[in-house]
Design a protein around this motif. Sequence first.
Motif, short mmCIF file in Angstrom:
data_model
loop_
_atom_site.label_atom_id
_atom_site.label_comp_id
_atom_site.label_asym_id
_atom_site.label_seq_id
_atom_site.Cartn_x
_atom_site.Cartn_y
_atom_site.Cartn_z
N ARG A 1 34.79 5.40 -3.18
CA ARG A 1 33.88 4.19 -3.56
C ARG A 1 33.85 3.11 -2.41
O ARG A 1 34.50 3.28 -1.33
CB ARG A 1 34.66 3.54 -4.83
N TRP A 2 33.28 2.07 -2.48
CA TRP A 2 33.29 1.33 -1.40
C TRP A 2 32.95 -0.47 -1.92
O TRP A 2 32.75 -0.49 -3.02
CB TRP A 2 31.87 1.39 -0.34
N ILE A 3 33.14 -1.24 -1.19
CA ILE A 3 33.09 -2.67 -1.21
C ILE A 3 32.02 -3.19 -0.31
O ILE A 3 32.13 -3.25 0.87
CB ILE A 3 34.50 -3.52 -1.38
N LEU B 1 31.74 -3.78 -5.94
CA LEU B 1 32.57 -2.51 -6.17
C LEU B 1 31.67 -1.56 -6.60
O LEU B 1 31.31 -1.68 -7.73
CB LEU B 1 33.82 -2.75 -6.79
N SER B 2 31.42 -0.59 -5.74
CA SER B 2 30.44 0.67 -6.36
C SER B 2 31.06 1.32 -7.30
O SER B 2 32.28 1.59 -7.57
CB SER B 2 30.01 1.48 -5.10
N ASN B 3 30.22 1.99 -7.95
CA ASN B 3 30.72 3.06 -8.99
C ASN B 3 30.31 4.43 -8.57
O ASN B 3 31.17 5.19 -9.03
CB ASN B 3 29.79 2.78 -10.59
N ASP B 4 29.58 4.33 -7.43
CA ASP B 4 29.39 5.70 -6.80
C ASP B 4 30.57 6.09 -6.00
O ASP B 4 31.21 5.24 -5.51
CB ASP B 4 28.08 5.80 -6.12
N SER B 5 30.56 7.21 -5.30
CA SER B 5 31.42 7.62 -4.20
C SER B 5 30.50 8.39 -3.48
O SER B 5 29.60 8.94 -3.58
CB SER B 5 32.54 8.46 -4.76
N GLY B 6 31.06 8.26 -1.98
CA GLY B 6 30.35 8.94 -0.92
C GLY B 6 31.23 8.64 0.35
O GLY B 6 32.20 8.15 0.55
N SER B 7 30.67 9.21 1.50
CA SER B 7 31.19 9.04 2.82
C SER B 7 31.03 7.46 3.20
O SER B 7 30.41 6.88 2.69
CB SER B 7 30.60 9.94 4.08
N TRP B 8 31.82 7.10 4.38
CA TRP B 8 31.64 5.83 4.71
C TRP B 8 30.53 5.60 5.19
O TRP B 8 29.68 4.32 4.98
CB TRP B 8 32.65 5.66 6.23
N THR B 9 29.54 6.39 5.91
CA THR B 9 28.15 6.22 6.47
C THR B 9 27.25 5.80 5.17
O THR B 9 26.56 5.15 4.99
CB THR B 9 27.72 7.48 7.26
N ARG B 10 27.45 6.71 3.98
CA ARG B 10 26.59 6.48 2.91
C ARG B 10 27.11 5.22 2.12
O ARG B 10 26.18 4.49 1.93
CB ARG B 10 26.78 7.70 1.81
N ALA B 11 28.12 4.93 2.18
CA ALA B 11 28.52 3.53 1.47
C ALA B 11 27.96 2.33 2.53
O ALA B 11 27.45 1.30 1.85
CB ALA B 11 30.21 3.35 1.85
N ARG B 12 28.03 2.37 3.81
CA ARG B 12 27.54 1.31 4.54
C ARG B 12 25.83 1.29 4.37
O ARG B 12 25.42 0.10 4.22
CB ARG B 12 27.72 1.60 6.00
#
Length: 163
Positions: A156-158, A45-56
């Motif tokens: 955030r992202w997983i 689980l990221s601590n950062d946040s961003g767009s879906w593309t950045r997450a991927r």
Amino acid sequence: MFYKNKRDLLNSSITELKKELILTRQREKTCPAGWRIFSSSCYFLSNDSGSWTRARQDCKDKEADLVVIDCNKEQTFLSKLTKSETWSWIGLMDGSNEGTWKWVDGSSLTLRYWEAKQPDNGGGDPKWGEEDCAHIRTGKDTEENWNDRSCNATLRWICEKLA
């Protein structure tokens, strides 16, 4: 002759033990620091946040990809990943063909855990824009916790990879 047979027997035992050790190590599943293991996968689980593309891209940089949820037990695990409600990107989108949801591994959506009245593609309200990417709301007291959002939203992202 007696010592030669003993030595051969010991060498044979050592060889068998080495084989067992290698097999045991292969069966042991581990995850990098900061990742959590469930079944045969590691989750981050990221601590950062961003767009879906950045997450991927961040997941790919970690030799992983956005999570693909393919069974109820995994959905339950992810739903309880955080104590407080956290919105996190998952590897699901319908950007190529509106209404046809696909996972990042190319598989079709079979299990669905959408919140009530979701996905709604922003309900036609221009302030939400096209909602082509999916996120999960962990820490919520339900497993119907997916929602569609604009892929440019900041969440955030997983990430997921094999243990």
